[in-house]
Scaffold this active site. Structure first.
Site, mmCIF file in Angstrom:
data_model
loop_
_atom_site.group_PDB
_atom_site.id
_atom_site.type_symbol
_atom_site.label_atom_id
_atom_site.label_comp_id
_atom_site.label_asym_id
_atom_site.label_seq_id
_atom_site.Cartn_x
_atom_site.Cartn_y
_atom_site.Cartn_z
ATOM 1 N N ASN A 160 0.867 -1.187 0.000
ATOM 2 C CA ASN A 160 0.000 0.000 0.000
ATOM 3 C C ASN A 160 0.896 1.226 0.000
ATOM 4 O OD1 ASN A 160 -2.882 -1.099 0.407
ATOM 5 N ND2 ASN A 160 -1.636 -2.226 1.895
ATOM 6 N N GLU A 161 1.179 1.672 -1.210
ATOM 7 C CA GLU A 161 2.109 2.787 -1.409
ATOM 8 C C GLU A 161 1.414 4.106 -1.082
ATOM 9 O OE1 GLU A 161 5.054 1.995 -1.811
ATOM 10 O OE2 GLU A 161 5.425 0.531 -3.402
ATOM 11 N N PRO A 162 2.200 5.209 -0.986
ATOM 12 C CA PRO A 162 1.568 6.517 -0.765
ATOM 13 C C PRO A 162 0.411 6.741 -1.749
ATOM 14 C CG PRO A 162 3.937 6.721 -0.648
ATOM 15 C CD PRO A 162 3.665 5.305 -1.063
ATOM 16 N N SER A 164 -2.512 5.306 -1.019
ATOM 17 C CA SER A 164 -3.477 4.268 -0.625
ATOM 18 C C SER A 164 -4.426 4.814 0.427
ATOM 19 C CB SER A 164 -2.743 3.047 -0.053
ATOM 20 O OG SER A 164 -1.877 2.507 -1.014
ATOM 21 N N THR A 179 10.269 2.021 -3.984
ATOM 22 C CA THR A 179 10.132 0.580 -3.729
ATOM 23 C C THR A 179 10.852 -0.208 -4.812
ATOM 24 O OG1 THR A 179 7.983 0.996 -2.710
ATOM 25 C CG2 THR A 179 8.434 -1.273 -3.407
#
Ligand code: F6R
Length: 264
Positions: A160-162, A164, A179
């Site tokens: 859940n990257e920025p 999300s 990432t």
């Protein structure tokens, strides 16, 4: 074992700081083992949410030791992994399937039928239905009792990257450039890192009854300070855990070195 418990001045997040990762790992493994032993004695299953990456390796080593030397049985454990790259074959040495069997499942008595890891080989048109099924399987297992997390330097939990949202569930996501660059070494170059992943959502994680987020080393210190003491929001998805009712951040001194509430 010396550790320091801090309930941050800025937040209510329970943060435990240890001298070394192995000590933090032993603390978490002992909690997991006590929970599994209690459930086993009641004839009930334990549902674990599991992470991959470097961070949980000392935890898995200790769980394997507890199985081999102290009789901890995983026969009634049901596991759900957080995420998997997409696309990737389960036989790929960089797949999270490969990782989990190498570091944990091959060394314990878990029933293979109780192991769930998102599949990285699905045709794209099948992914939505598959993700809904993953959520359903977690619910049907009774929900996650204990969720293990690491944190990415962009602030992700799972993948859940920025950006999300609190309400996100299991889905296909695009990986953050940081990432991808952090994974480049494992894949032999950034160009070989899959651009996407299947991941449980923030909501899936928030529904776990107990969460341990592990973080080791100074390279995680900055993002951990934001996650623990910063504003809650989509810029740092791990910050949503400030709103979770039973989360412990398990850090070593390096990882805790940028917290405002405790200076070493
Ligand atoms: C892995 C996962 C990720 C990692 C994070 C930290 O299943 O969900 O969120 O926990 O990228 O990775 P490491 O531990 O390799 O620093």
């Amino acid at each position: 074992m010396e550790n320091q418990t801090i309930v941050g001045q800025q937040t209510k997040v329970n943060t435990q700081i240890f001298d070394a990762p192995e000590e933090g790992a032993r603390y978490v493994a002992a909690k997991i083992a006590a929970f599994i032993n209690k459930r086993n004695s009641e004839g009930l299953p334990t549902v674990l949410g599991l992470a991959t990456g470097n961070t949980p390796i000392p935890l898995y080593m200790e769980l394997v030791r507890l199985h081999k030397e102290e009789g901890l049985s995983f026969k009634k454990v049901i596991s759900f992994n957080l995420d998997e790259y997409y696309p990737i074959s389960p036989d790929d040495v960089n797949s999270y399937h490969y990782f989990m069997f190498k570091h944990l499942f091959s060394h314990i008595d878990i029933d293979r039928a109780n192991v769930h890891i998102p599949v990285g080989t699905l045709a794209e048109h099948m992914i939505n239905e598959y993700c809904e099924g993953y959520e359903r399987m977690i619910r049907e297992a009774g929900g996650i009792d204990i969720q293990i997390l690491g944190i990415g330097r962009a602030g992700h939990i799972g993948f859940n990257e920025p950006g999300s949202q609190l309400n996100d569930i299991t889905r296909l996501v695009t990986l953050n450039p940081l990432t991808i660059s952090d994974a480049a070494g494992d894949f032999g170059g950034a160009e070989f890192v899959p651009r996407k992943a299947l991941t449980m959502g923030v909501r899936t994680i928030m529904e776990a009854r107990k969460v341990f987020l592990l973080g080791w080393g100074e390279k995680k210190a900055e993002i951990l300070a934001k996650a623990i003491e910063g504003q809650v929001g989509i810029e740092v998805p791990a910050s949503f855990l400030q709103k979770h009712k039973d989360t412990e951040f398990i850090l070593d001194k390096g990882a805790a070195s940028k917290l405002a509430c405790c200076k070493y």
